[in-house]
Design a protein around this motif. Sequence first.
Motif, short mmCIF file in Angstrom:
data_model
loop_
_atom_site.label_atom_id
_atom_site.label_comp_id
_atom_site.label_asym_id
_atom_site.label_seq_id
_atom_site.Cartn_x
_atom_site.Cartn_y
_atom_site.Cartn_z
N GLN A 130 46.97 36.24 33.89
CA GLN A 130 46.06 35.14 33.57
C GLN A 130 44.74 35.20 34.32
O GLN A 130 43.69 34.86 33.79
CB GLN A 130 46.76 33.79 33.86
N MET A 131 44.79 35.67 35.56
CA MET A 131 43.62 35.65 36.42
C MET A 131 43.37 37.04 37.03
O MET A 131 44.26 37.88 37.06
CB MET A 131 43.78 34.63 37.55
N VAL A 132 42.14 37.22 37.50
CA VAL A 132 41.75 38.47 38.16
C VAL A 132 41.16 38.15 39.53
O VAL A 132 40.33 37.26 39.66
CB VAL A 132 40.71 39.25 37.32
N ARG A 133 41.63 38.87 40.53
CA ARG A 133 41.10 38.72 41.88
C ARG A 133 40.17 39.90 42.18
O ARG A 133 40.58 41.05 42.15
CB ARG A 133 42.23 38.67 42.91
N LEU A 134 38.90 39.60 42.45
CA LEU A 134 37.90 40.62 42.76
C LEU A 134 37.58 40.59 44.24
O LEU A 134 37.24 39.54 44.79
CB LEU A 134 36.63 40.37 41.96
N GLU A 135 37.71 41.73 44.89
CA GLU A 135 37.30 41.86 46.28
C GLU A 135 35.99 42.64 46.32
O GLU A 135 35.94 43.80 45.91
CB GLU A 135 38.37 42.59 47.10
N THR A 136 34.93 42.00 46.78
CA THR A 136 33.63 42.64 46.86
C THR A 136 33.19 42.76 48.32
O THR A 136 33.65 42.02 49.17
CB THR A 136 32.58 41.85 46.07
N TYR A 137 32.29 43.68 48.58
CA TYR A 137 31.84 43.93 49.95
C TYR A 137 30.87 42.85 50.42
O TYR A 137 30.09 42.31 49.63
CB TYR A 137 31.15 45.30 50.04
N THR A 186 36.51 37.48 48.52
CA THR A 186 37.37 37.40 47.33
C THR A 186 36.89 36.33 46.36
O THR A 186 36.47 35.25 46.77
CB THR A 186 38.82 37.10 47.74
N LYS A 187 36.97 36.67 45.07
CA LYS A 187 36.66 35.72 44.01
C LYS A 187 37.73 35.85 42.93
O LYS A 187 38.11 36.96 42.56
CB LYS A 187 35.28 35.98 43.42
#
Length: 228
Positions: A142-149, A158-159
């Motif tokens: 259902q959801m996506v966790r994005l880890e960006t620098y 995290t978003k």
Amino acid sequence: MILGTSIKKILFDYRSLLLRRRYQHVGSGPIQMDNVQKRKALAQFKDKAVVTVYDRQSSRTHFRWGPWVAGGQMLMWINFADFYWRYSMDKDEETGELHVSPAWKRACTAAIALVAGLAVGGGVLHYISRCVARMQVIDGGQMVRLETYRISGRGTKTKVVPLAGMFSRDRLYTGEGPNGVTKPKSSQYSIYASRQSSYAYIMSRSGSFRDPKAFDILFHRAIVPDKR
């Protein structure tokens, strides 16, 4: 008996025709076959809390040089601005002598240099902030966790965004390279978090993708959704 067989054949042919029409384009709308494929692609996340679908496979301090580059750019352009303000000269067309340019002209030139420094330095930091270190599908797809620098070059942030809203204008799978995602003249893959996103998130094609073909099924859009 023959009549019954003929009726069954007619009904079967008619059902096949309906199915073929169902899987064709309808105007600019989605393709029904894509929805079938998408459900199959999402099935791999069913009953799984977290599935890592992309990992850049680099340290979380990969961009620690970023602040130094941005700071160096600002310092360089500030020096340019100071030079233009102090020493910008104009030549007198009649006498041929050089004299200090008017204050308004020197101020404009110096301001352009400062804006250039902000644009270059800010662009470097913005690029770093959009680079994805890891992407995980959570909550059963259902959801996506994005880890960006982080722009500091230390660690990640995290978003979490809905998977259904994400899309990409580009195809990930190319069939080239060891992982099938190599693209000539481009080492990056861009993906948007939602229709309202103005800037894409950036992934390195040299990173590890769990299933490039499923990636395209889930996120590639031949027709980009309108922003509303």
